[in-house]
Scaffold this motif. Structure first.
Motif, PDB file in Angstrom:
ATOM      1  N   ILE A  28       5.631 -11.270  52.094  1.00  0.00           N
ATOM      2  CA  ILE A  28       5.123 -12.463  51.564  1.00  0.00           C
ATOM      3  C   ILE A  28       4.656 -12.284  49.971  1.00  0.00           C
ATOM      4  O   ILE A  28       5.099 -13.157  49.347  1.00  0.00           O
ATOM      5  N   GLU A  29       3.892 -11.247  49.645  1.00  0.00           N
ATOM      6  CA  GLU A  29       3.826 -11.038  48.442  1.00  0.00           C
ATOM      7  C   GLU A  29       4.915 -10.903  47.383  1.00  0.00           C
ATOM      8  O   GLU A  29       5.103 -11.259  46.213  1.00  0.00           O
ATOM      9  N   ALA A  30       5.822 -10.332  47.982  1.00  0.00           N
ATOM     10  CA  ALA A  30       7.281 -10.255  47.236  1.00  0.00           C
ATOM     11  C   ALA A  30       7.982 -11.681  47.044  1.00  0.00           C
ATOM     12  O   ALA A  30       8.645 -11.774  46.228  1.00  0.00           O
ATOM     13  N   GLY A  31       7.661 -12.739  47.670  1.00  0.00           N
ATOM     14  CA  GLY A  31       8.260 -13.984  47.719  1.00  0.00           C
ATOM     15  C   GLY A  31       9.350 -13.958  48.396  1.00  0.00           C
ATOM     16  O   GLY A  31      10.032 -13.308  48.847  1.00  0.00           O
ATOM     17  N   GLY A  32       9.798 -15.574  48.302  1.00  0.00           N
ATOM     18  CA  GLY A  32      11.184 -15.985  49.122  1.00  0.00           C
ATOM     19  C   GLY A  32      10.986 -16.755  50.401  1.00  0.00           C
ATOM     20  O   GLY A  32       9.695 -16.858  50.886  1.00  0.00           O
ATOM     21  N   ASN A  33      11.752 -17.410  50.743  1.00  0.00           N
ATOM     22  CA  ASN A  33      11.502 -18.267  51.659  1.00  0.00           C
ATOM     23  C   ASN A  33      11.933 -17.457  53.019  1.00  0.00           C
ATOM     24  O   ASN A  33      13.185 -17.390  53.596  1.00  0.00           O
ATOM     25  N   LEU A  34      10.659 -17.082  53.824  1.00  0.00           N
ATOM     26  CA  LEU A  34      10.986 -16.300  54.709  1.00  0.00           C
ATOM     27  C   LEU A  34      10.252 -16.867  56.056  1.00  0.00           C
ATOM     28  O   LEU A  34       9.199 -17.482  55.996  1.00  0.00           O
ATOM     29  N   GLU A  35      11.109 -16.797  57.139  1.00  0.00           N
ATOM     30  CA  GLU A  35      10.466 -17.079  58.397  1.00  0.00           C
ATOM     31  C   GLU A  35      10.268 -15.781  59.246  1.00  0.00           C
ATOM     32  O   GLU A  35      11.343 -15.277  59.751  1.00  0.00           O
ATOM     33  N   ILE A  36       9.220 -15.437  59.270  1.00  0.00           N
ATOM     34  CA  ILE A  36       8.801 -14.031  60.151  1.00  0.00           C
ATOM     35  C   ILE A  36       8.050 -14.003  61.367  1.00  0.00           C
ATOM     36  O   ILE A  36       7.380 -14.640  61.693  1.00  0.00           O
ATOM     37  N   GLN A  37       8.810 -13.135  62.066  1.00  0.00           N
ATOM     38  CA  GLN A  37       8.461 -13.134  63.612  1.00  0.00           C
ATOM     39  C   GLN A  37       8.204 -11.589  63.651  1.00  0.00           C
ATOM     40  O   GLN A  37       8.816 -10.706  63.232  1.00  0.00           O
ATOM     41  N   LYS A  38       6.801 -11.330  64.399  1.00  0.00           N
ATOM     42  CA  LYS A  38       6.449  -9.933  64.429  1.00  0.00           C
ATOM     43  C   LYS A  38       6.175  -9.591  65.984  1.00  0.00           C
ATOM     44  O   LYS A  38       5.906 -10.610  66.762  1.00  0.00           O
ATOM     45  N   LEU A  39       6.825  -8.417  66.438  1.00  0.00           N
ATOM     46  CA  LEU A  39       6.647  -8.089  67.734  1.00  0.00           C
ATOM     47  C   LEU A  39       6.228  -6.402  67.595  1.00  0.00           C
ATOM     48  O   LEU A  39       6.973  -5.446  67.232  1.00  0.00           O
ATOM     49  N   ALA A  40       4.876  -6.220  67.919  1.00  0.00           N
ATOM     50  CA  ALA A  40       4.393  -4.899  67.849  1.00  0.00           C
ATOM     51  C   ALA A  40       4.827  -4.237  69.233  1.00  0.00           C
ATOM     52  O   ALA A  40       4.728  -4.638  70.370  1.00  0.00           O
ATOM     53  N   PHE A  41       5.516  -3.123  68.961  1.00  0.00           N
ATOM     54  CA  PHE A  41       6.524  -2.507  69.968  1.00  0.00           C
ATOM     55  C   PHE A  41       6.041  -1.143  70.162  1.00  0.00           C
ATOM     56  O   PHE A  41       5.242  -0.498  69.562  1.00  0.00           O
ATOM     57  N   SER A  42       6.637  -0.459  71.059  1.00  0.00           N
ATOM     58  CA  SER A  42       6.351   0.913  71.512  1.00  0.00           C
ATOM     59  C   SER A  42       7.340   1.536  72.488  1.00  0.00           C
ATOM     60  O   SER A  42       8.109   0.706  73.245  1.00  0.00           O
ATOM     61  N   ASP A  43       8.014   2.719  72.235  1.00  0.00           N
ATOM     62  CA  ASP A  43       8.964   3.070  73.389  1.00  0.00           C
ATOM     63  C   ASP A  43       8.545   3.876  74.417  1.00  0.00           C
ATOM     64  O   ASP A  43       9.203   4.756  75.018  1.00  0.00           O
ATOM     65  N   GLY A  44       7.040   3.801  74.613  1.00  0.00           N
ATOM     66  CA  GLY A  44       6.632   4.459  75.719  1.00  0.00           C
ATOM     67  C   GLY A  44       5.321   5.391  75.108  1.00  0.00           C
ATOM     68  O   GLY A  44       4.593   5.823  76.318  1.00  0.00           O
TER      69      GLY A  44
END
Length: 354
Positions: A28-44
């Motif tokens: 966001i600080e870098a700028g740009g028209n972004l649609e961001i989705q976050k997935l906090a993940f783990s592999d086990g």
């Protein structure tokens, strides 16, 4: 541009959620028209329970359990329907003090026993981030197994250093009726050159001689388990906790990544994204054994999506289209770890500029 952020935790510094937030702030600080989705993940490993809690409706439960050195601590696990999701790392996680010879998995068994006492017979056990290499003997003891030495004396709390002294075992009084799904982030065998001791014990504090002792101990323990697990892929996960429990209870050994990916419809989300950002604390040869960033990069290739890796350090491994290391000529490892969130946020500003 649609950006999907899907990292593992940065072990010892940032949770998956914190990693997601830091990367998002940097973008966001870098700028740009972004649609961001976050997935906090783990592999086990660490964070698996929290990731599941985000994807499924359920409840967090708490219980006291032993850590790898027998000290009591408060641990949590996630429940939904008749299933409990338990992380080995909660009770049996790696600690600053590294003494794998005197560490055990008893606390993981205590957590499983507590979940079963609450009526949860389906256990998804997340295997990763453990600080022990006892072949699951500790967890099995907490569940009612009895191990004996050559004199026939009961080994009360079997640790890594005790495995070579096991000359008998009984599983008559073990808690029954548990349906296990073992969520692994590796496919290593129980013992041998690709086994739990040789591959993982050094990072838990074992020297070369201790690695040999642990490996021989795992062979010894396998001889007294009800089913031979010497060729079972994934049996070496979490210092062999997977193999020990699998030998007694059976169940399914699955990729922790796959378990979560199904729960959150990951492939659909990757297909809908223009750019995918992944990462972990350290990217090295072990990442290629099937850890989260490697799996994400493979899915991105299959779906024709650009993938950026941002990790604490990157050790001569190339898995993504573009890669950013927090540790570089300008940033030391000490500085990166001391202020991990800020460092990650600042480096993330470069994701769209590379």
């Amino acid at each position: 541009m649609k950006v999907l952020i899907i990292p593992d935790s940065f072990k010892g510094t940032l949770s998956s959620n914190q990693v997601c937030d830091a990367i998002e702030e940097g973008l966001i600080e870098a700028g740009g028209n972004l649609e961001i989705q976050k997935l906090a993940f783990s592999d086990g490993g660490e964070g698996f329970c929290d990731s599941f809690a985000e994807f499924c409706k359920g409840e967090i439960l708490y219980t006291n359990a032993s850590d790898i050195f027998g000290r009591q601590k408060k641990c949590k696990y996630f429940t939904f329907d008749n299933t409990a999701v338990i992380e080995c790392a909660q009770a049996s996680g790696l600690q600053r003090k590294k003494d794998v010879m005197n560490a055990d998995s008893f606390g993981t068994g205590e957590m499983i026993k507590h979940a079963v006492s609450k009526g949860f017979r389906n256990i998804i056990l997340a295997l990763g981030g453990s600080g022990c290499c006892d072949g699951g003997a500790g967890a099995l003891t907490a569940l009612g197994a009895v191990f004996r030495n050559i004199e026939g004396d009961k080994i009360e709390y079997p640790k890594g250093c005790d495995l070579q002294n096991i000359y008998g075992a009984s599983f008559r009084n073990i808690v029954k009726g548990i349906n296990f799904t073992f969520a692994c982030d590796v496919d290593n065998t129980y013992f041998g050159k690709n086994g739990a001791a040789y591959v993982f014990a050094p990072q838990k504090g074992a020297n070369k001689e201790q690695v040999k002792v642990l490996d021989e101990g795992l062979k010894m323990l396998n001889a007294f388990l009800p089913n031979d697990i010497s060729r079972v892929k994934g049996a070496g996960a979490a210092g062999g906790i997977c193999g020990g429990l699998y030998s007694v209870y059976g169940g399914e050994i699955k990729s922790g990544f796959d378990v979560l990916a199904t729960a959150c419809e990951l492939e659909k989300k990757i297909d809908e994204a223009d750019l995918v950002v992944t990462g972990e604390g350290k990217t090295d040869s072990q990442t290629l054994m099937g850890k989260l960033p490697y799996r994400i990069s493979k899915l991105c290739k299959e779906h024709g999506k650009e993938c950026v890796l941002i990790s604490g350090s990157i050790d001569n491994v190339k898995i993504c289209d573009r890669q950013i290391s927090l540790v570089d000529k300008q940033t030391s490892a000490d500085k990166a770890m001391k202020d991990a969130y800020k460092t990650l946020r600042d480096k993330s500003k470069n994701i769209l500029q590379l």
